[in-house]
Design an enzyme around this catalytic site. Structure first.
Site, PDB file in Angstrom:
ATOM      1  N   CYS A  72      37.461   9.022   9.304  1.00 22.77           N
ATOM      2  CA  CYS A  72      36.076   9.196   9.747  1.00 22.77           C
ATOM      3  C   CYS A  72      35.134   9.309   8.534  1.00 22.77           C
ATOM      4  CB  CYS A  72      35.961  10.364  10.708  1.00 22.77           C
ATOM      5  SG  CYS A  72      34.435  10.333  11.698  1.00 22.77           S
ATOM      6  N   HIS A 159      40.322   9.359  14.709  1.00 24.87           N
ATOM      7  CA  HIS A 159      41.123  10.507  14.297  1.00 24.87           C
ATOM      8  C   HIS A 159      42.574  10.335  14.765  1.00 24.87           C
ATOM      9  CE1 HIS A 159      38.123  13.208  12.538  1.00 24.87           C
ATOM     10  NE2 HIS A 159      37.292  12.491  13.271  1.00 24.87           N
ATOM     11  N   GLU A 161      45.081  12.213  14.142  1.00 23.01           N
ATOM     12  CA  GLU A 161      45.771  13.499  14.290  1.00 23.01           C
ATOM     13  C   GLU A 161      45.620  14.123  15.667  1.00 23.01           C
ATOM     14  OE1 GLU A 161      41.577  14.485  13.086  1.00 23.01           O
ATOM     15  OE2 GLU A 161      43.010  12.915  12.578  1.00 23.01           O
TER      16      GLU A 161
END
Length: 183
Positions: A72, A159, A161
């Protein structure tokens, strides 16, 4: 083998750290850490609110000779550091975005041709830096993922994660493999 996660004041930086340390030893560090104090096999530039709060990330990109993954804001700092351009996106806030993988490359290998991701496009890369290639795109943004042509520098707008992203842990594992091989 150790990977450092650079905290750029984003809400998911600790989750990035936790996801990485389940694979290899990892440490979260301040984005104000001097480049010469970083001794890691790889670096992840985490997300954050604005480019103005990216600390020493530009120094890490230009001075360190280790694989670097920008997530990001990390992607955006990477783009601007190498001559790309970041602008406000048409779609702000976090949302599910379907991303089309157009080149698997090192970090996207093994992912489906289309994946659902969790991303914010409040800011996004609109001009690809020289010597970078686009790896993925979406209907929201033409540069969802990119990589440097010769250096192990990678960036994703989404993202990996978070559980809302398909194949996110695979992407992180792929990056760890790049770090192990020292590409």
């Amino acid at each position: 083998m150790e990977v450092f996660v650079v905290n750029n004041h984003g809400q998911f930086n600790h989750l990035i750290h936790r996801s990485i340390r389940e694979i290899v030893p990892a440490r979260i560090i301040s984005n104000e850490t001097p480049a010469e104090k970083i001794d890691a096999d790889g670096l992840i530039l985490g997300g954050g609110p604005t480019l103005a709060r990216a600390g020493e990330c530009r120094e890490y990109l230009t001075r360190l000779d280790v694989p670097i993954l920008g997530i990001c804001l990390g992607l955006q700092v990477m783009a601007e550091t190498f001559g790309g351009r970041v602008e406000k996106g048409a779609v702000g806030g976090y949302a599910q975005v379907e991303v089309e993988v157009i080149e698997e490359d090192d970090i996207l290998k093994g992912l489906a041709p289309r994946i659902r991701t969790w991303a914010s496009h409040a800011d996004q890369v609109v001009l690809l830096p020289q010597k970078f290639r686009v790896l993925a795109r979406s209907q929201v943004c033409e540069i969802e993922a990119m990589r440097h042509e010769t250096r192990p520098l990678y960036g994703v707008q989404w993202h990996p994660e978070v559980v809302h992203t398909e194949g996110g842990i695979r992407l992180l594992e792929n990056f760890i493999e790049v770090c192990r091989e020292g590409r």
